[in-house]
Design an enzyme around this catalytic site. Sequence first.
Site, PDB file in Angstrom:
ATOM      1  N   TYR A  95      -2.739   0.206  10.443  1.00 44.54           N
ATOM      2  CA  TYR A  95      -2.618  -0.293   9.076  1.00 44.54           C
ATOM      3  C   TYR A  95      -1.231   0.005   8.519  1.00 44.54           C
ATOM      4  CZ  TYR A  95      -3.742  -0.956   4.111  1.00 44.54           C
ATOM      5  OH  TYR A  95      -3.750  -1.371   2.798  1.00 44.54           O
ATOM      6  N   SER A 122       0.857  -1.191   0.000  1.00 45.61           N
ATOM      7  CA  SER A 122       0.000   0.000   0.000  1.00 45.61           C
ATOM      8  C   SER A 122       0.885   1.230   0.000  1.00 45.61           C
ATOM      9  CB  SER A 122      -0.882  -0.006   1.262  1.00 45.61           C
ATOM     10  OG  SER A 122      -1.512   1.243   1.445  1.00 45.61           O
TER      11      SER A 122
END
Length: 225
Positions: free
Chosen positions: A138, A125
């Site tokens: 995250y 990501s």
Amino acid sequence: MRRPVALVTGASRGIGRAVALDLGRTHHVLVGGRTMEGVAPIVAALPSAEPFVADLAVDPAPALPDRLDVLVHSAGVEDGGRIAETDRAVWERVFAINLFAVADLTRAALPALRAAGGLVIAVNSGAGFASAPGGAVYAASKFALRAFADALREEERAAGVRVTSIHPGRTDSDMQRAKVAREGRDYDLDVVLDPASVAAVVRTAVDLPPGGTVETLSIRPTRIR
């Protein structure tokens, strides 16, 4: 001729689904997901495929083939808030899925990857490079995933196993829609990637001749807010 074999986790939706459908043009695909109901439509849509069903955060991996040409880690979860408001259970759940399951499956698959001179792709990501308020859990899991991929690449280089980290920006998915809803914003398809664009980047890494490795690659929406 034998089709090369690709295992794609999180293949029932989002990026994983797009990757499985794209690789299915050339590979026999092990369609990874937590339930048979989730993976069955993808298996049925591909010319050569079979289910690979397990909750990898808690279950051991199903049996793997003797040779594995491509392993795509696409399963993941996004959760958490500000550090002061996030308890340990959330941290453990996110790391269990985004990192520990990846490490466990990779370890189990290494003999098959070495036999094939295979490729490991970690779908990471943009959060694997930078964090923001409310995104610590995250981002920390994705920073850790990037470190895992970097170490694996060097450890397995002599064995001929290649390792690629792909870092998409915001991508149209159930996860992204839930995140935007939690943030109280309107969902705008013009500023998110189509999962097929991420699959195309995965294809680039897969199709590179084995003498070279795409080590780290970022892809972001052309338009951003």
